[in-house]
Design a protein around this motif. Structure first.
Motif, PDB file in Angstrom:
ATOM      1  N   ALA A 259      39.268  49.363  60.851  1.00 15.72           N
ATOM      2  CA  ALA A 259      40.407  50.236  60.550  1.00 15.72           C
ATOM      3  C   ALA A 259      41.372  50.263  61.738  1.00 15.72           C
ATOM      4  O   ALA A 259      40.950  50.304  62.888  1.00 15.72           O
ATOM      5  CB  ALA A 259      39.918  51.641  60.228  1.00 15.72           C
ATOM      6  N   PRO A 260      42.667  50.254  61.477  1.00 11.34           N
ATOM      7  CA  PRO A 260      43.640  50.235  62.564  1.00 11.34           C
ATOM      8  C   PRO A 260      43.719  51.549  63.342  1.00 11.34           C
ATOM      9  O   PRO A 260      44.226  51.581  64.451  1.00 11.34           O
ATOM     10  CB  PRO A 260      44.962  49.941  61.862  1.00 11.34           C
ATOM     11  N   TYR A 261      43.221  52.639  62.752  1.00  7.47           N
ATOM     12  CA  TYR A 261      43.207  53.940  63.409  1.00  7.47           C
ATOM     13  C   TYR A 261      42.150  54.795  62.730  1.00  7.47           C
ATOM     14  O   TYR A 261      41.769  54.532  61.580  1.00  7.47           O
ATOM     15  CB  TYR A 261      44.584  54.607  63.364  1.00  7.47           C
ATOM     16  N   PRO A 262      41.650  55.818  63.405  1.00  4.78           N
ATOM     17  CA  PRO A 262      40.599  56.661  62.820  1.00  4.78           C
ATOM     18  C   PRO A 262      41.068  57.336  61.526  1.00  4.78           C
ATOM     19  O   PRO A 262      42.192  57.826  61.452  1.00  4.78           O
ATOM     20  CB  PRO A 262      40.325  57.707  63.905  1.00  4.78           C
ATOM     21  N   GLY A 263      40.201  57.300  60.519  1.00  2.00           N
ATOM     22  CA  GLY A 263      40.497  57.957  59.247  1.00  2.00           C
ATOM     23  C   GLY A 263      41.260  57.108  58.256  1.00  2.00           C
ATOM     24  O   GLY A 263      41.480  57.535  57.125  1.00  2.00           O
ATOM     25  N   ALA A 264      41.696  55.904  58.640  1.00  2.00           N
ATOM     26  CA  ALA A 264      42.449  55.048  57.722  1.00  2.00           C
ATOM     27  C   ALA A 264      41.592  54.737  56.492  1.00  2.00           C
ATOM     28  O   ALA A 264      40.381  54.574  56.589  1.00  2.00           O
ATOM     29  CB  ALA A 264      42.872  53.761  58.415  1.00  2.00           C
ATOM     30  N   VAL A 265      42.241  54.652  55.336  1.00  2.00           N
ATOM     31  CA  VAL A 265      41.557  54.400  54.063  1.00  2.00           C
ATOM     32  C   VAL A 265      41.902  52.982  53.609  1.00  2.00           C
ATOM     33  O   VAL A 265      43.074  52.595  53.593  1.00  2.00           O
ATOM     34  CB  VAL A 265      42.017  55.418  52.998  1.00  2.00           C
ATOM     35  N   TRP A 266      40.860  52.217  53.243  1.00  2.00           N
ATOM     36  CA  TRP A 266      41.092  50.867  52.718  1.00  2.00           C
ATOM     37  C   TRP A 266      41.420  50.950  51.240  1.00  2.00           C
ATOM     38  O   TRP A 266      40.647  51.474  50.441  1.00  2.00           O
ATOM     39  CB  TRP A 266      39.876  49.974  52.945  1.00  2.00           C
ATOM     40  N   ILE A 267      42.590  50.453  50.859  1.00  2.00           N
ATOM     41  CA  ILE A 267      43.007  50.384  49.457  1.00  2.00           C
ATOM     42  C   ILE A 267      42.653  48.969  48.997  1.00  2.00           C
ATOM     43  O   ILE A 267      43.236  47.992  49.469  1.00  2.00           O
ATOM     44  CB  ILE A 267      44.519  50.632  49.305  1.00  2.00           C
ATOM     45  N   THR A 268      41.686  48.863  48.098  1.00  2.00           N
ATOM     46  CA  THR A 268      41.203  47.549  47.680  1.00  2.00           C
ATOM     47  C   THR A 268      42.278  46.765  46.935  1.00  2.00           C
ATOM     48  O   THR A 268      43.132  47.338  46.258  1.00  2.00           O
ATOM     49  CB  THR A 268      39.972  47.679  46.770  1.00  2.00           C
ATOM     50  N   GLY A 269      42.191  45.444  47.053  1.00  4.07           N
ATOM     51  CA  GLY A 269      43.089  44.584  46.305  1.00  4.07           C
ATOM     52  C   GLY A 269      42.760  44.645  44.820  1.00  4.07           C
ATOM     53  O   GLY A 269      41.691  45.114  44.415  1.00  4.07           O
ATOM     54  N   TYR A 270      43.678  44.185  44.000  1.00  3.13           N
ATOM     55  CA  TYR A 270      43.474  44.264  42.550  1.00  3.13           C
ATOM     56  C   TYR A 270      44.297  43.187  41.850  1.00  3.13           C
ATOM     57  O   TYR A 270      45.245  42.643  42.404  1.00  3.13           O
ATOM     58  CB  TYR A 270      43.880  45.643  42.025  1.00  3.13           C
ATOM     59  N   TRP A 271      43.910  42.893  40.630  1.00  2.00           N
ATOM     60  CA  TRP A 271      44.669  41.980  39.791  1.00  2.00           C
ATOM     61  C   TRP A 271      45.731  42.779  39.046  1.00  2.00           C
ATOM     62  O   TRP A 271      45.427  43.661  38.264  1.00  2.00           O
ATOM     63  CB  TRP A 271      43.780  41.273  38.785  1.00  2.00           C
ATOM     64  N   GLY A 272      46.998  42.480  39.295  1.00  2.49           N
ATOM     65  CA  GLY A 272      48.097  43.071  38.541  1.00  2.49           C
ATOM     66  C   GLY A 272      48.563  42.087  37.486  1.00  2.49           C
ATOM     67  O   GLY A 272      48.085  40.955  37.423  1.00  2.49           O
ATOM     68  N   TRP A 273      49.464  42.512  36.646  1.00  2.00           N
ATOM     69  CA  TRP A 273      49.989  41.656  35.583  1.00  2.00           C
ATOM     70  C   TRP A 273      51.481  41.485  35.810  1.00  2.00           C
ATOM     71  O   TRP A 273      52.220  42.465  35.909  1.00  2.00           O
ATOM     72  CB  TRP A 273      49.726  42.302  34.232  1.00  2.00           C
ATOM     73  N   ALA A 274      51.930  40.235  35.929  1.00  2.00           N
ATOM     74  CA  ALA A 274      53.355  39.957  36.135  1.00  2.00           C
ATOM     75  C   ALA A 274      53.703  38.612  35.520  1.00  2.00           C
ATOM     76  O   ALA A 274      52.959  37.636  35.676  1.00  2.00           O
ATOM     77  CB  ALA A 274      53.681  39.943  37.627  1.00  2.00           C
ATOM     78  N   ASN A 275      54.811  38.565  34.831  1.00  2.25           N
ATOM     79  CA  ASN A 275      55.322  37.320  34.233  1.00  2.25           C
ATOM     80  C   ASN A 275      54.290  36.610  33.359  1.00  2.25           C
ATOM     81  O   ASN A 275      54.132  35.396  33.413  1.00  2.25           O
ATOM     82  CB  ASN A 275      55.830  36.370  35.323  1.00  2.25           C
ATOM     83  N   GLY A 276      53.532  37.386  32.598  1.00  4.33           N
ATOM     84  CA  GLY A 276      52.596  36.807  31.648  1.00  4.33           C
ATOM     85  C   GLY A 276      51.314  36.269  32.248  1.00  4.33           C
ATOM     86  O   GLY A 276      50.628  35.470  31.619  1.00  4.33           O
ATOM     87  N   ARG A 277      50.973  36.695  33.469  1.00  6.40           N
ATOM     88  CA  ARG A 277      49.718  36.222  34.063  1.00  6.40           C
ATOM     89  C   ARG A 277      49.224  37.248  35.084  1.00  6.40           C
ATOM     90  O   ARG A 277      49.959  38.116  35.533  1.00  6.40           O
ATOM     91  CB  ARG A 277      49.913  34.868  34.738  1.00  6.40           C
ATOM     92  N   TYR A 278      47.960  37.105  35.452  1.00  2.31           N
ATOM     93  CA  TYR A 278      47.381  37.965  36.481  1.00  2.31           C
ATOM     94  C   TYR A 278      47.834  37.485  37.858  1.00  2.31           C
ATOM     95  O   TYR A 278      47.912  36.282  38.107  1.00  2.31           O
ATOM     96  CB  TYR A 278      45.850  37.944  36.421  1.00  2.31           C
ATOM     97  N   VAL A 279      48.127  38.445  38.727  1.00  2.00           N
ATOM     98  CA  VAL A 279      48.568  38.150  40.088  1.00  2.00           C
ATOM     99  C   VAL A 279      47.752  39.029  41.031  1.00  2.00           C
ATOM    100  O   VAL A 279      47.640  40.248  40.816  1.00  2.00           O
ATOM    101  CB  VAL A 279      50.070  38.463  40.256  1.00  2.00           C
ATOM    102  N   TRP A 280      47.166  38.424  42.074  1.00  2.26           N
ATOM    103  CA  TRP A 280      46.356  39.191  43.018  1.00  2.26           C
ATOM    104  C   TRP A 280      47.254  39.944  43.995  1.00  2.26           C
ATOM    105  O   TRP A 280      48.178  39.391  44.583  1.00  2.26           O
ATOM    106  CB  TRP A 280      45.411  38.276  43.800  1.00  2.26           C
ATOM    107  N   ASN A 281      46.986  41.241  44.131  1.00  3.04           N
ATOM    108  CA  ASN A 281      47.674  42.093  45.094  1.00  3.04           C
ATOM    109  C   ASN A 281      46.675  42.434  46.185  1.00  3.04           C
ATOM    110  O   ASN A 281      45.647  43.065  45.909  1.00  3.04           O
ATOM    111  CB  ASN A 281      48.167  43.373  44.416  1.00  3.04           C
ATOM    112  N   ARG A 282      46.959  42.002  47.401  1.00  3.31           N
ATOM    113  CA  ARG A 282      46.023  42.169  48.510  1.00  3.31           C
ATOM    114  C   ARG A 282      45.814  43.642  48.864  1.00  3.31           C
ATOM    115  O   ARG A 282      46.706  44.460  48.736  1.00  3.31           O
ATOM    116  CB  ARG A 282      46.551  41.440  49.741  1.00  3.31           C
ATOM    117  N   GLY A 283      44.613  43.929  49.383  1.00  2.17           N
ATOM    118  CA  GLY A 283      44.311  45.263  49.859  1.00  2.17           C
ATOM    119  C   GLY A 283      44.969  45.533  51.198  1.00  2.17           C
ATOM    120  O   GLY A 283      45.459  44.614  51.863  1.00  2.17           O
ATOM    121  N   TYR A 284      44.983  46.795  51.584  1.00  3.52           N
ATOM    122  CA  TYR A 284      45.622  47.177  52.842  1.00  3.52           C
ATOM    123  C   TYR A 284      45.096  48.535  53.308  1.00  3.52           C
ATOM    124  O   TYR A 284      44.486  49.275  52.546  1.00  3.52           O
ATOM    125  CB  TYR A 284      47.145  47.221  52.683  1.00  3.52           C
ATOM    126  N   TRP A 285      45.332  48.836  54.552  1.00  6.36           N
ATOM    127  CA  TRP A 285      44.950  50.124  55.123  1.00  6.36           C
ATOM    128  C   TRP A 285      46.059  51.135  54.859  1.00  6.36           C
ATOM    129  O   TRP A 285      47.242  50.796  54.880  1.00  6.36           O
ATOM    130  CB  TRP A 285      44.724  50.004  56.629  1.00  6.36           C
TER     131      TRP A 285
END
Length: 124
Positions: free
Chosen positions: A67-93
């Motif tokens: 974690a970049p700093y104490p208490g930071a929360v990891w937001i997991t990546g997920y498959w979104g839907w765009a332009n008729g297909r699944y697109v991976w959205n990376r996770g982030y703090w």
């Protein structure tokens, strides 16, 4: 005697040219501006998806790291839907929200299709 068509303040060649060019440049500059609704940001609202007939792929592996700093929360990546297909959205703090917990994005099968439920902060 009749009034001149050009005011005296603009009665020099440079000023007349500026009076013609400046509005044209302003119009060209503003021509590229687009006013559009802001899509919901991942982390603060559940984006709405049309029904998708194809199940989402398996989640991609992401190295979370420290974690970049104490208490930071990891937001997991997920498959979104765009332009008729699944697109991976990376996770982030993300900075924590006191009194809230993070509910990750997920896809739910309903009525012959898949519905995306965006990640969101929920009160504890």
């Amino acid at each position: 005697m009749s009034q001149p068509l050009i005011p005296a303040a603009l009665n020099t060649p440079k000023r007349r040219l500026a009076a013609l060019i400046l509005p044209a440049v302003a119009a060209l500059g503003l021509g590229g501006c687009v006013v559009a609704p802001v899509p919901p940001q991942y982390g603060y609202g559940a984006p709405a998806y049309d029904v998708v007939n194809v199940p989402p792929p398996a989640p991609q592996y992401e190295a979370v790291g420290v974690a970049p700093y104490p208490g930071a929360v990891w937001i997991t990546g997920y498959w979104g839907w765009a332009n008729g297909r699944y697109v991976w959205n990376r996770g982030y703090w993300h900075a924590p929200r006191p009194g809230y917990r993070w509910v990750p994005h997920r896809w739910v099968q309903q009525g012959g299709g898949w519905h995306g439920q965006g990640g969101r902060w929920e009160r504890r």
